[in-house]
Write an enzyme that holds these catalytic residues in place. Structure first.
Site, PDB file in Angstrom:
ATOM      1  N   CYS A  88      65.269 -28.455  42.200  1.00 19.55           N
ATOM      2  CA  CYS A  88      65.956 -28.009  40.979  1.00 19.55           C
ATOM      3  C   CYS A  88      66.453 -29.217  40.164  1.00 19.55           C
ATOM      4  O   CYS A  88      65.659 -29.890  39.528  1.00 19.55           O
ATOM      5  CB  CYS A  88      67.078 -27.044  41.331  1.00 19.55           C
ATOM      6  SG  CYS A  88      67.657 -26.090  39.885  1.00 19.55           S
ATOM      7  N   HIS A 180      65.087 -23.139  43.987  1.00 17.50           N
ATOM      8  CA  HIS A 180      65.945 -23.471  45.129  1.00 17.50           C
ATOM      9  C   HIS A 180      65.261 -22.931  46.380  1.00 17.50           C
ATOM     10  O   HIS A 180      65.614 -21.872  46.909  1.00 17.50           O
ATOM     11  CB  HIS A 180      67.340 -22.879  44.949  1.00 17.50           C
ATOM     12  CG  HIS A 180      68.243 -23.716  44.109  1.00 17.50           C
ATOM     13  ND1 HIS A 180      68.917 -24.808  44.598  1.00 17.50           N
ATOM     14  CD2 HIS A 180      68.541 -23.642  42.798  1.00 17.50           C
ATOM     15  CE1 HIS A 180      69.626 -25.370  43.627  1.00 17.50           C
ATOM     16  NE2 HIS A 180      69.412 -24.687  42.532  1.00 17.50           N
ATOM     17  N   GLU A 182      65.470 -23.752  49.327  1.00 14.30           N
ATOM     18  CA  GLU A 182      66.338 -23.653  50.507  1.00 14.30           C
ATOM     19  C   GLU A 182      67.059 -22.309  50.588  1.00 14.30           C
ATOM     20  O   GLU A 182      67.634 -21.970  51.625  1.00 14.30           O
ATOM     21  CB  GLU A 182      67.351 -24.804  50.526  1.00 14.30           C
ATOM     22  CG  GLU A 182      68.524 -24.662  49.573  1.00 14.30           C
ATOM     23  CD  GLU A 182      68.242 -25.064  48.131  1.00 14.30           C
ATOM     24  OE1 GLU A 182      69.198 -25.249  47.363  1.00 14.30           O
ATOM     25  OE2 GLU A 182      67.052 -25.190  47.779  1.00 14.30           O
TER      26      GLU A 182
END
Length: 202
Positions: A88, A180, A182
């Site tokens: 990001c 994102h 994660e």
């Protein structure tokens, strides 16, 4: 061997947002160390660093003076010779430092969205050309054009804007992803797979 995480969040309340990255590393039994972007010491890089991950941030590169606050991080990335992944804001930082413009959407993108694979490169090696994956988006700024030294790996269509979702340097193991990754879930695991694919490169 150790993976270095650079925490780009500026507000103390947001510092725990890198925990999801760390959770994946722990589950993969990878050693890691975390530096805040203000703490980067180019002269004292931890030994046996095998890769670097640049986190997201609530900061906006377009804001006056913001980019210059991350200059030490940019210099650090240019000096090291290990795989780098920007997530990001980290993705945008790499692009901006490589000559690309960063623009803003009319409204913040904040949900899971489809991303189409253009190049099944290392970080997207799980999929084939043209496959779509579902990843978590949480941003307003985006990379407007691929930097000249990079190739585009994945794209999406957000608010009528074609967004560069994945890129790789043409000659170095430097990657950027807008999503994102994660923040994947058990029901929507594609982002985690991208992160694992990067870690497997190390």
């Amino acid at each position: 061997m150790t993976i270095l995480i650079i925490n780009n969040y500026r507000k103390k309340d947001n510092l725990n947002k890198v925990d999801q990255i760390l959770s994946v590393l722990r589950e993969m039994k990878k050693k890691y160390v975390v530096w805040r972007y203000r703490e980067i010491d180019i002269q004292n890089i931890p030994g046996q660093i095998e890769a670097v991950i640049l986190s997201g941030s609530e900061a906006h590169i377009k804001d006056q003076g913001c980019f210059s606050k991350y200059q030490t991080e940019i210099d650090f990335i240019r000096q090291i010779d290990v795989p780098v992944l920007g997530i990001c804001f980290g993705h945008q930082l790499i692009a901006k430092a490589s000559g690309s413009k960063i623009k803003s959407l009319e409204n913040r993108s904040n949900d899971f969205q489809k991303v189409r694979i253009l190049e099944p490169d290392e970080i997207f090696s799980t999929w084939k050309l043209g496959d779509e994956i579902l990843v978590c988006q949480s941003h307003k700024d985006y990379v407007a054009a691929i930097p000249s030294e990079f190739v585009c790996l994945a794209v999406s269509q957000v608010q009528s804007k074609k967004t560069i979702e994945g890129m790789k340097h043409k000659s170095k193991p430097v990657y950027g992803v807008q999503a994102h990754i994660e923040r994947a879930t058990k029901e929507k695991p594609d982002g985690r797979q991208v992160l694992e694919n990067f870690i497997y490169l190390t």
